[in-house]
Motif scaffolding. Structure first.
Motif, PDB file in Angstrom:
ATOM      1  N   SER A  41       0.846  -1.188   0.000  1.00 33.38           N
ATOM      2  CA  SER A  41       0.000   0.000   0.000  1.00 33.38           C
ATOM      3  C   SER A  41       0.877   1.232   0.000  1.00 33.38           C
ATOM      4  CB  SER A  41      -0.949   0.004   1.197  1.00 33.38           C
ATOM      5  OG  SER A  41      -0.226  -0.049   2.386  1.00 33.38           O
ATOM      6  N   LEU A  42       0.237   2.343  -0.346  1.00 26.99           N
ATOM      7  CA  LEU A  42       0.994   3.571  -0.552  1.00 26.99           C
ATOM      8  C   LEU A  42       1.605   4.085   0.750  1.00 26.99           C
ATOM      9  CD1 LEU A  42       1.583   5.440  -2.935  1.00 26.99           C
ATOM     10  CD2 LEU A  42      -0.431   6.771  -2.308  1.00 26.99           C
ATOM     11  N   ALA A  43       0.818   4.016   1.826  1.00 31.64           N
ATOM     12  CA  ALA A  43       1.244   4.615   3.090  1.00 31.64           C
ATOM     13  C   ALA A  43       0.983   3.646   4.229  1.00 31.64           C
ATOM     14  CB  ALA A  43       0.497   5.929   3.308  1.00 31.64           C
ATOM     15  N   PHE A  44       1.375   4.037   5.416  1.00 28.21           N
ATOM     16  CA  PHE A  44       1.149   3.197   6.588  1.00 28.21           C
ATOM     17  C   PHE A  44      -0.338   3.035   6.820  1.00 28.21           C
ATOM     18  CE2 PHE A  44       1.656   1.014  10.370  1.00 28.21           C
ATOM     19  CZ  PHE A  44       1.036   1.638  11.430  1.00 28.21           C
ATOM     20  N   PHE A  45      -1.038   4.116   6.933  1.00 27.05           N
ATOM     21  CA  PHE A  45      -2.492   4.076   6.924  1.00 27.05           C
ATOM     22  C   PHE A  45      -3.029   5.433   6.534  1.00 27.05           C
ATOM     23  CE2 PHE A  45      -6.672   2.677   7.450  1.00 27.05           C
ATOM     24  CZ  PHE A  45      -7.382   3.763   7.918  1.00 27.05           C
ATOM     25  N   ARG A  46      -3.853   5.414   5.548  1.00 25.86           N
ATOM     26  CA  ARG A  46      -4.621   6.591   5.180  1.00 25.86           C
ATOM     27  C   ARG A  46      -5.824   6.063   4.421  1.00 25.86           C
ATOM     28  NH1 ARG A  46      -0.799   9.849   2.608  1.00 25.86           N
ATOM     29  NH2 ARG A  46      -1.334   9.008   0.577  1.00 25.86           N
ATOM     30  N   GLN A  47      -7.009   6.351   4.898  1.00 30.63           N
ATOM     31  CA  GLN A  47      -8.198   5.829   4.232  1.00 30.63           C
ATOM     32  C   GLN A  47      -8.145   6.186   2.759  1.00 30.63           C
ATOM     33  OE1 GLN A  47     -11.825   7.054   6.212  1.00 30.63           O
ATOM     34  NE2 GLN A  47     -11.963   5.086   7.236  1.00 30.63           N
ATOM     35  N   GLY A  48      -8.404   5.207   1.943  1.00 32.63           N
ATOM     36  CA  GLY A  48      -8.338   5.389   0.504  1.00 32.63           C
ATOM     37  C   GLY A  48      -7.085   4.825  -0.095  1.00 32.63           C
ATOM     38  N   THR A  49      -6.138   4.408   0.762  1.00 32.54           N
ATOM     39  CA  THR A  49      -4.926   3.783   0.248  1.00 32.54           C
ATOM     40  C   THR A  49      -4.949   2.328   0.663  1.00 32.54           C
ATOM     41  OG1 THR A  49      -3.654   4.411   2.211  1.00 32.54           O
ATOM     42  CG2 THR A  49      -3.591   5.904   0.332  1.00 32.54           C
ATOM     43  N   GLU A  50      -5.783   1.580  -0.016  1.00 30.68           N
ATOM     44  CA  GLU A  50      -5.997   0.187   0.372  1.00 30.68           C
ATOM     45  C   GLU A  50      -4.820  -0.685  -0.012  1.00 30.68           C
ATOM     46  OE1 GLU A  50      -9.627   2.368   0.220  1.00 30.68           O
ATOM     47  OE2 GLU A  50      -8.259   1.902  -1.432  1.00 30.68           O
ATOM     48  N   ALA A  51      -4.794  -1.876   0.576  1.00 31.78           N
ATOM     49  CA  ALA A  51      -3.741  -2.848   0.296  1.00 31.78           C
ATOM     50  C   ALA A  51      -4.090  -3.647  -0.952  1.00 31.78           C
ATOM     51  CB  ALA A  51      -3.570  -3.788   1.495  1.00 31.78           C
ATOM     52  N   PHE A  52      -3.093  -3.868  -1.799  1.00 29.47           N
ATOM     53  CA  PHE A  52      -3.238  -4.669  -3.012  1.00 29.47           C
ATOM     54  C   PHE A  52      -2.368  -5.911  -2.859  1.00 29.47           C
ATOM     55  CE2 PHE A  52      -5.652  -1.727  -5.550  1.00 29.47           C
ATOM     56  CZ  PHE A  52      -5.379  -0.508  -4.953  1.00 29.47           C
ATOM     57  N   PHE A  53      -2.954  -7.061  -3.163  1.00 26.03           N
ATOM     58  CA  PHE A  53      -2.290  -8.330  -2.905  1.00 26.03           C
ATOM     59  C   PHE A  53      -1.586  -8.891  -4.135  1.00 26.03           C
ATOM     60  CE2 PHE A  53      -3.511  -9.657   1.354  1.00 26.03           C
ATOM     61  CZ  PHE A  53      -4.526  -8.760   1.648  1.00 26.03           C
ATOM     62  N   GLY A  54      -0.481  -9.600  -3.895  1.00 30.61           N
ATOM     63  CA  GLY A  54       0.165 -10.392  -4.922  1.00 30.61           C
ATOM     64  C   GLY A  54      -0.552 -11.720  -5.084  1.00 30.61           C
ATOM     65  N   GLN A  55      -0.024 -12.560  -5.995  1.00 24.72           N
ATOM     66  CA  GLN A  55      -0.682 -13.845  -6.291  1.00 24.72           C
ATOM     67  C   GLN A  55      -0.348 -14.901  -5.246  1.00 24.72           C
ATOM     68  OE1 GLN A  55       2.151 -12.990  -7.572  1.00 24.72           O
ATOM     69  NE2 GLN A  55       3.423 -14.823  -7.805  1.00 24.72           N
ATOM     70  N   GLY A  56       0.630 -14.598  -4.402  1.00 20.71           N
ATOM     71  CA  GLY A  56       0.962 -15.516  -3.325  1.00 20.71           C
ATOM     72  C   GLY A  56       2.045 -16.517  -3.674  1.00 20.71           C
ATOM     73  N   THR A  57       2.626 -17.091  -2.635  1.00 19.35           N
ATOM     74  CA  THR A  57       3.572 -18.207  -2.742  1.00 19.35           C
ATOM     75  C   THR A  57       2.949 -19.401  -2.042  1.00 19.35           C
ATOM     76  OG1 THR A  57       5.573 -16.854  -2.820  1.00 19.35           O
ATOM     77  CG2 THR A  57       5.811 -19.131  -2.062  1.00 19.35           C
ATOM     78  N   ARG A  58       2.773 -20.476  -2.787  1.00 20.04           N
ATOM     79  CA  ARG A  58       2.207 -21.695  -2.194  1.00 20.04           C
ATOM     80  C   ARG A  58       3.345 -22.520  -1.617  1.00 20.04           C
ATOM     81  NH1 ARG A  58      -2.380 -23.193  -0.306  1.00 20.04           N
ATOM     82  NH2 ARG A  58      -3.440 -22.399  -2.157  1.00 20.04           N
ATOM     83  N   LEU A  59       3.393 -22.618  -0.281  1.00 21.41           N
ATOM     84  CA  LEU A  59       4.423 -23.386   0.414  1.00 21.41           C
ATOM     85  C   LEU A  59       3.837 -24.706   0.890  1.00 21.41           C
ATOM     86  CD1 LEU A  59       7.203 -23.740   1.843  1.00 21.41           C
ATOM     87  CD2 LEU A  59       6.207 -22.531   3.798  1.00 21.41           C
ATOM     88  N   THR A  60       4.494 -25.781   0.526  1.00 24.28           N
ATOM     89  CA  THR A  60       4.109 -27.104   1.008  1.00 24.28           C
ATOM     90  C   THR A  60       5.271 -27.667   1.806  1.00 24.28           C
ATOM     91  OG1 THR A  60       2.726 -27.475  -0.947  1.00 24.28           O
ATOM     92  CG2 THR A  60       3.340 -29.414   0.359  1.00 24.28           C
ATOM     93  N   VAL A  61       4.991 -28.053   3.044  1.00 26.19           N
ATOM     94  CA  VAL A  61       6.007 -28.649   3.908  1.00 26.19           C
ATOM     95  C   VAL A  61       5.698 -30.137   4.038  1.00 26.19           C
ATOM     96  CG1 VAL A  61       7.129 -28.598   6.163  1.00 26.19           C
ATOM     97  CG2 VAL A  61       6.232 -26.482   5.154  1.00 26.19           C
ATOM     98  N   VAL A  62       6.692 -30.962   3.708  1.00 29.29           N
ATOM     99  CA  VAL A  62       6.476 -32.415   3.744  1.00 29.29           C
ATOM    100  C   VAL A  62       7.378 -33.079   4.773  1.00 29.29           C
ATOM    101  CG1 VAL A  62       5.716 -32.502   1.356  1.00 29.29           C
ATOM    102  CG2 VAL A  62       8.145 -32.803   1.901  1.00 29.29           C
TER     103      VAL A  62
END
Lengths: 112, 115
Positions: B94-115
Motif C-alpha cells: 500500500s501507498l502509506a502506513f495508513f490513510r483511508q483510501g490507500t488500500e492494500a493490493f495483494f500479490g498472487q501468493g507463494t504456495r508453500l508445502t512442507v512435507v
C-alpha cells in the motif's frame, strides 16, 4: 487468530439470481473491505467502505458499512458465471496501519 | 504498471528446513504486509513494514521473521518449518502506513508445502 464471522460459508445459485452475504464482528472497525479471490490467486479488492451507514456500488456489486460499525454486507445482482470465487470481508482499524482482519470467506458457485 | 510480485510461486520444503519468500511492492508503495492463508480459511496477518521498520506483528511464533529493504521490497523468513506452515503466503502493498483510501493490493501468493 481473530476472524470476522462471515456467512453463508457457501452458496450455489442459478445464473441471474441475486446474492447476499454478510460479515459481523465483535469489534468496531473504521474501514470495511470486500475482496474476491480466484483459485491460485491473491485477493482482489472489490469495494471499500469508510463511513458507518455508507452504501457503495461497483457495477453489479453493492456493499454497506453497518451503522454499528460491527457489520457489513455485500450484494451481487444478476449473477453471472464469472462471479464464481471466494468472497472475503475484511475490517481495518485506523491505528493499525494496513493490518486487515479477514472473515472466513463465502464460496460462491453459479450454475449456468 | 506491474502489480505486487511474489517469488517463488510454489515451493516444497522438508520439515525443519528454512524458507525465504520475496515480495516486490507496486512502484511507489512504501508499506508491505504479509499474510498466511491456510486452505479453506481467510488470510491471517503476520507482519507489516513501513519505511523499512516493523509496524505490526500478528500472533505468529518467533520462527517467522521479515524485513524490508531500501527499495521497499520485502522478505519473509520461516525457520524450522512445521507441517502446519503449509499455506499460501500473501504479500500486500500500500501507498502509506495508513490513510483511508490507500488500500492494500495483494500479490498472487507463494504456495508453500512442507512435507
Amino acid at each position: 487468530g481473530q476472524q470476522l464471522n462471515q456467512s453463508p460459508q457457501s452458496m450455489f445459485i442459478q445464473e441471474g439470481e441475486d446474492v447476499s452475504m454478510n460479515c459481523t464482528s465483535s469489534s468496531i472497525f473504521n474501514t470495511w473491505l470486500w475482496y474476491k479471490q480466484d483459485p491460485g490467486e491473491g485477493p482482489v479488492l472489490l469495494i471499500a467502505l469508510y463511513k458507518a451507514g455508507e452504501l457503495t456500488s461497483n457495477g453489479r456489486l453493492t456493499a454497506q458499512f453497518g451503522i454499528t460499525r460491527k457489520d457489513s454486507f455485500l450484494n451481487i445482482s444478476a449473477s453471472i458465471p464469472s462471479d464464481v470465487g471466494i468472497y472475503f470481508c475484511a475490517g481495518q482499524y485506523n491505528n493499525a496501519g494496513n493490518m486487515l482482519t479477514f472473515g472466513g470467506g463465502t464460496r460462491l458457485m453459479v450454475k449456468p | 504498471d506491474a502489480g505486487v510480485t511474489q517469488s517463488p510461486t510454489h515451493l516444497i520444503k522438508t520439515r525443519g528446513q528454512h524458507v525465504t519468500l520475496r515480495c516486490s511492492p507496486i512502484s511507489g508503495h512504501k508499506s508491505v504486509s504479509w499474510y498466511q492463508q491456510v486452505l479453506g480459511q481467510g488470510p491471517q496477518f503476520i507482519f507489516q513494514y513501513y519505511e523499512k521498520e516493523e509496524r505490526g506483528r500478528g500472533n505468529f511464533p518467533d520462527r517467522f521473521s521479515a524485513r524490508q529493504f531500501p527499495n521497499y521490497s520485502s522478505e519473509l523468513n520461516v525457520n524450522a518449518l512445521l507441517l502446519g506452515d503449509s499455506a499460501l503466503y500473501l504479500c500486500a502493498s500500500s501507498l502509506a502506513f495508513f490513510r483511508q483510501g490507500t488500500e492494500a493490493f495483494f500479490g498472487q501468493g507463494t504456495r508453500l508445502t512442507v512435507v
